[in-house]
Design an enzyme around this catalytic site. Structure first.
Site, PDB file in Angstrom:
ATOM      1  CG  ASN A   1      21.563  84.155  45.809  1.00 49.81           C
ATOM      2  OD1 ASN A   1      22.299  83.082  45.563  1.00 49.81           O
ATOM      3  ND2 ASN A   1      21.634  85.121  45.088  1.00 49.81           N
TER       4      ASN A   1
ATOM      5  CB  SER B   1      30.275  77.255  37.835  1.00 51.25           C
ATOM      6  OG  SER B   1      28.861  76.901  38.105  1.00 51.25           O
TER       7      SER B   1
ATOM      8  NE  ARG C   1      31.397  73.666  38.628  1.00 53.18           N
ATOM      9  CZ  ARG C   1      30.053  73.600  38.578  1.00 53.18           C
ATOM     10  NH1 ARG C   1      29.620  73.944  39.845  1.00 53.18           N
ATOM     11  NH2 ARG C   1      29.467  73.381  37.698  1.00 53.18           N
ATOM     12  CB  THR C   2      39.294  74.909  39.006  1.00 54.38           C
ATOM     13  OG1 THR C   2      39.948  73.989  40.135  1.00 54.38           O
ATOM     14  CG2 THR C   2      40.208  76.230  39.136  1.00 54.38           C
ATOM     15  CG  HIS C   3      34.226  78.369  40.925  1.00 51.91           C
ATOM     16  ND1 HIS C   3      34.415  77.673  42.180  1.00 51.91           N
ATOM     17  CD2 HIS C   3      32.985  78.539  40.660  1.00 51.91           C
ATOM     18  CE1 HIS C   3      33.170  76.672  42.428  1.00 51.91           C
ATOM     19  NE2 HIS C   3      32.378  77.514  41.552  1.00 51.91           N
TER      20      HIS C   3
ATOM     21  CG  HIS D   1      32.453  74.585  46.519  1.00 51.71           C
ATOM     22  ND1 HIS D   1      33.101  75.727  45.850  1.00 51.71           N
ATOM     23  CD2 HIS D   1      31.059  74.880  46.251  1.00 51.71           C
ATOM     24  CE1 HIS D   1      32.150  76.610  45.320  1.00 51.71           C
ATOM     25  NE2 HIS D   1      30.959  76.061  45.589  1.00 51.71           N
TER      26      HIS D   1
ATOM     27  CB  SER E   1      26.843  76.220  46.162  1.00 51.45           C
ATOM     28  OG  SER E   1      28.146  76.799  45.743  1.00 51.45           O
TER      29      SER E   1
ATOM     30  CD  GLU F   1      25.663  88.512  39.250  1.00 49.10           C
ATOM     31  OE1 GLU F   1      25.344  87.934  40.255  1.00 49.10           O
ATOM     32  OE2 GLU F   1      26.739  87.489  38.591  1.00 49.10           O
TER      33      GLU F   1
HETATM   34  I1  8IG Z   1      25.050  80.225  44.857  1.00 50.54           I
HETATM   35  O1  8IG Z   1      23.714  85.709  42.620  1.00 50.54           O
HETATM   36  C1  8IG Z   1      25.240  82.213  43.942  1.00 50.54           C
HETATM   37  N1  8IG Z   1      26.283  82.146  42.970  1.00 50.54           N
HETATM   38  N2  8IG Z   1      27.238  85.607  39.906  1.00 50.54           N
HETATM   39  N3  8IG Z   1      25.270  85.462  41.491  1.00 50.54           N
HETATM   40  C2  8IG Z   1      26.205  85.193  40.991  1.00 50.54           C
HETATM   41  N4  8IG Z   1      26.752  83.823  41.501  1.00 50.54           N
HETATM   42  C3  8IG Z   1      26.053  83.302  42.299  1.00 50.54           C
HETATM   43  C4  8IG Z   1      24.990  83.732  42.878  1.00 50.54           C
HETATM   44  C5  8IG Z   1      24.603  84.948  42.347  1.00 50.54           C
HETATM   45  N5  8IG Z   1      24.436  82.801  43.845  1.00 50.54           N
END
Ligand code: 8IG
Length: 272
Positions: A235, A212, A92-94, A71, A39, A193
């Site tokens: 973030n 990832s 990408r595969t998550h 993506h 991302s 989270e």
């Molecule tokens: I972009 O704050 C992104 N991916 N787990 N936590 C998790 N994955 C993320 C976050 C985040 N921001």
């Protein structure tokens, strides 16, 4: 055979099949470096060299179209300004897609089978350090795998000391001495989270949280690749920031930082 059948029959043979397909379709027998775009990192490939072939992920054996907005869904062969062949994986595969760990690391194993000796893995993530405002790139120094799984099966004991190459981190700091580094914790997602989980992550030593990278890095090391990881903090992690997280925020932070991090990544790849 479906992608799932192909990968689950024998993941390494599936990677070989995909690599052969890529060699045939791109006309490039051997690639040198693989780049996984997460991302916010989508524009980076344009700066590292000239794209000589573009495949849609869905056409390559074992790969599927990306599940997430923001993506990229292509696999590209890029000739770098230094004359290296880069395989750019924008698909990408998550783990949260539920296709299993073998599908998650298929791109990395394909890159290894295509000859890549180096894996450059990028992601967008949450940051635990308040000094990292959205849009800050951070080098990954190590990881904590909180997925409770591994891409390796059976008695496959692999040393993960210096998994994230200190040599390449050094090269990155030659490009930009202001780059910080941190420990990346991979959660399974797809939910972000809770604030309590972020406090837990902080106490066990994480600086970055995402969905990832760790599983891919393990597979890459198993395949003998040198790994370089870089995160874009898009973030502040939950509870660190006073405002709730949104996927829109993630995309906007990526767009705002795009030009700077693309240049950065291209300059690092030029030094490999
Ligand atoms: I972009 O704050 C992104 N991916 N787990 N936590 C998790 N994955 C993320 C976050 C985040 N921001």
């Amino acid at each position: 055979m479906s992608n799932a059948e192909l990968i689950n029959k024998d993941p390494f043979e599936a990677a070989r099949t995909a690599a052969d397909y890529i060699a045939a379709e791109t006309g490039v027998e051997t690639h040198d470096v693989a780049l996984v775009l997460g991302s916010g990192w989508g524009a980076a490939a344009d700066l590292i060299g000239s794209t000589t072939a573009t495949l849609t992920a869905a056409e390559v054996p074992g790969f599927s179209a990306p599940a997430v907005e923001g993506h990229v869904g292509t696999i590209r062969s890029v000739l770098t300004t230094e004359g290296k062949r880069a395989l750019v994986l924008g698909a990408r595969t998550h783990y949260y897609e539920g296709k299993g760990v073998r599908a998650v690391v298929h791109g990395v194993r394909t890159a290894a089978a295509a000859g890549c000796k180096t894996l450059v893995v990028t992601n967008g993530c949450g940051g635990l350090n308040e000094a990292w405002s959205p849009g800050t790139p951070v080098l990954i120094s190590d990881h904590i795998n909180l997925t409770a799984t591994s891409p390796l099966e059976g008695a496959t004991f692999v040393d993960l000391t210096d998994l994230y190459s200190s040599r390449i981190r050094g090269l990155a700091r030659e490009v930009d001495p202001t780059l910080d580094e941190g420990v990346y914790a991979q959660f399974t997602g797809p939910h972000y989270e809770t604030p309590a989980e972020i406090q837990y992550a902080k106490r066990i030593g994480a600086d970055l949280v995402g969905m990832s990278t760790a599983l891919e890095a393990i597979a890459a090391r198993h395949a003998g690749m040198e790994v370089f990881g870089i995160s874009l903090v898009t973030n502040l992690a939950a509870g660190i920031s006073p405002v709730p997280l949104s996927h829109q925020e993630v995309i906007e932070a990526g767009e705002a930082a795009s030009a700077r991090i693309s240049r950065l990544l291209a300059d690092i790849i030029a030094k490999l």
